[in-house]
Design an enzyme around this catalytic site. Structure first.
Site, PDB file in Angstrom:
ATOM      1  CB  SER A  65      -0.924  -0.006   1.220  1.00 16.49           C
ATOM      2  OG  SER A  65      -1.712   1.155   1.268  1.00 16.49           O
ATOM      3  NE  ARG A  93     -11.555   4.918  10.804  1.00 17.88           N
ATOM      4  CZ  ARG A  93     -11.602   4.159   9.716  1.00 17.88           C
ATOM      5  NH1 ARG A  93     -12.363   3.068   9.703  1.00 17.88           N
ATOM      6  NH2 ARG A  93     -10.898   4.469   8.653  1.00 17.88           N
ATOM      7  CD  GLU A 155      -5.177   9.768   8.803  1.00 15.19           C
ATOM      8  OE1 GLU A 155      -5.479  10.643   7.979  1.00 15.19           O
ATOM      9  OE2 GLU A 155      -5.335   8.552   8.589  1.00 15.19           O
TER      10      GLU A 155
END
Length: 251
Positions: A65, A93, A155
């Site tokens: 990826s 997340r 992130e």
């Protein structure tokens, strides 16, 4: 020729070690962030008797990826270039119950001394054109290896259950149509995003009303508990004795 071959093998071995370290740093960064989030969740639960976090997911992008993103973005194929330009290799997340929880949790993370916020994007106050809502942060945290400290990007996405539900379905539809969604479906997705946002706001109002009622009832319960506290018999007898003496002296 043999010397050149030996040099190539040594280079490949060194590169393999560096690549392994590189990927491990992102895994360790995810592990560290999960630990931080669990601590904040447990602390909040103990102090406020309420857990703002529904669930947490973490992932590290696969090498395949990463390579595809390098090619798509046109970045140099080097570890330093990848580290600086691809900042979502490690991802966390967090799904919260309510919108207020999102901002409260983001503040708690920003206040951690070893967390440095690099980017902050609020797609809740400013949704994307397709209706997507979430709070995004790119943070940098230190990962302590055996012989170095790797400052690693992670992130962090924080959203409500409704936002996560919408984003998950939108993602599936997006890839089912190979990123070319029919206009009527795109319009319906935007409408459902609005409905999801309305649901979040309505649930937020209900949550606040329940919290106010709970706080008011809690105060009453405290007074009742104080009034009903059992006073030791000896203390009652002593108070009665001094009260009687006081009455005799005043008569």
């Amino acid at each position: 020729m043999e010397k050149q071959h030996a040099l190539d093998l040594n280079y490949l071995k060194e590169f393999k070690v560096e690549l392994t370290r590189f990927m491990m740093a992102y895994k360790f960064a995810c592990d560290e962030m999960n630990t931080k989030i669990n601590i904040l969740s447990d602390e909040f639960n103990f102090i406020h008797d309420y857990n703002p976090i529904e669930h947490v997911k973490s992932r590290v992008k696969s090498p395949e990826s990463i390579i595809k993103k390098i090619q798509r973005k046109g970045f140099d194929f080097s570890l330093s270039s990848i580290k600086e330009n691809i900042r979502d290799i490690a991802g966390i997340r967090i799904t919260c119950s309510f919108i207020a929880d999102i901002y409260q949790l983001s503040e708690m993370l920003k206040n951690q001394q070893d967390i440095k916020v690099i980017e902050f994007k609020d797609y809740i106050k400013n949704p994307k054109p397709n209706g997507y809502q979430s709070l995004h942060m790119i943070i940098e945290i230190p990962v302590f290896m055996s012989d170095r400290v790797e400052y690693t990007y992670v992130e962090v996405q924080i959203r409500t259950i409704a936002m996560d539900f919408w984003a998950s379905l939108e993602h599936k539809i997006y890839y089912k149509y190979n990123k070319d969604i029919p206009e009527h479906l795109s319009q319906e997705l935007q409408e459902t995003a609005i409905i999801a946002a309305q649901l979040d706001r309505k649930m937020e109002r209900l949550h606040k009303e329940v919290s106010i009622l709970k706080e008011e009832n809690g105060k009453d319960d405290d007074l009742i508990m104080l009034a009903n506290q059992t006073i030791p018999t000896k203390m009652l007898e002593t108070l009665a004795h001094y009260k009687k003496l006081n009455e005799q002296n005043n008569s």
